[in-house]
Design a protein around this motif. Sequence first.
Motif, PDB file in Angstrom:
ATOM      1  N   SER A  49      46.539 -30.727 -69.454  1.00 33.70           N
ATOM      2  CA  SER A  49      45.101 -30.682 -69.212  1.00 33.70           C
ATOM      3  C   SER A  49      44.803 -30.667 -67.717  1.00 33.70           C
ATOM      4  O   SER A  49      43.938 -29.934 -67.253  1.00 33.70           O
ATOM      5  N   GLN A  50      45.536 -31.468 -66.950  1.00 37.99           N
ATOM      6  CA  GLN A  50      45.338 -31.494 -65.503  1.00 37.99           C
ATOM      7  C   GLN A  50      45.778 -30.185 -64.862  1.00 37.99           C
ATOM      8  O   GLN A  50      45.138 -29.701 -63.928  1.00 37.99           O
ATOM      9  N   VAL A  51      46.865 -29.605 -65.350  1.00 37.93           N
ATOM     10  CA  VAL A  51      47.370 -28.346 -64.788  1.00 37.93           C
ATOM     11  C   VAL A  51      46.371 -27.221 -65.022  1.00 37.93           C
ATOM     12  O   VAL A  51      46.175 -26.363 -64.154  1.00 37.93           O
ATOM     13  N   ARG A  52      45.709 -27.237 -66.159  1.00 37.37           N
ATOM     14  CA  ARG A  52      44.732 -26.186 -66.458  1.00 37.37           C
ATOM     15  C   ARG A  52      43.531 -26.234 -65.526  1.00 37.37           C
ATOM     16  O   ARG A  52      42.835 -25.247 -65.361  1.00 37.37           O
ATOM     17  N   GLU A  53      43.274 -27.382 -64.918  1.00 34.38           N
ATOM     18  CA  GLU A  53      42.144 -27.514 -64.002  1.00 34.38           C
ATOM     19  C   GLU A  53      42.472 -26.989 -62.607  1.00 34.38           C
ATOM     20  O   GLU A  53      41.574 -26.750 -61.806  1.00 34.38           O
ATOM     21  N   VAL A  54      43.754 -26.812 -62.299  1.00 35.33           N
ATOM     22  CA  VAL A  54      44.173 -26.309 -60.994  1.00 35.33           C
ATOM     23  C   VAL A  54      43.945 -24.802 -60.956  1.00 35.33           C
ATOM     24  O   VAL A  54      44.305 -24.100 -61.900  1.00 35.33           O
ATOM     25  N   PRO A  55      43.349 -24.295 -59.883  1.00 31.20           N
ATOM     26  CA  PRO A  55      43.137 -22.844 -59.822  1.00 31.20           C
ATOM     27  C   PRO A  55      44.468 -22.095 -59.787  1.00 31.20           C
ATOM     28  O   PRO A  55      45.467 -22.591 -59.280  1.00 31.20           O
ATOM     29  N   ASP A  56      44.462 -20.892 -60.351  1.00 33.17           N
ATOM     30  CA  ASP A  56      45.682 -20.087 -60.403  1.00 33.17           C
ATOM     31  C   ASP A  56      46.159 -19.677 -59.016  1.00 33.17           C
ATOM     32  O   ASP A  56      47.350 -19.619 -58.758  1.00 33.17           O
TER      33      ASP A  56
END
Length: 92
Positions: A49-56
Amino acid sequence: MQINGISHIHAAQAINQPHRAGAAQNAGAPASSRGVDQLDLSPAASFISQVREVPDIRQDRVDSIRAAIANGDYETDDKIDMALENLLAEIG
């Protein structure tokens, strides 16, 4: 209709209302005895969930590297030596 094997067939049966134990019995019950929904996430799910919040793409990092390449400051001898050492370590 109820079918029990080949030789036992019963006629149609009456349809009864569904049993509802929730509304009449729990109306006077205190809130603490009622069921509470709960969601437990594993550490892996929290991490995803935290990784998905990081911009690509980290645009600030891309811009700084592009500027360093344009200035001729990006490819230093130390960086090339380190990259060569890492490559040889992977191969050997």
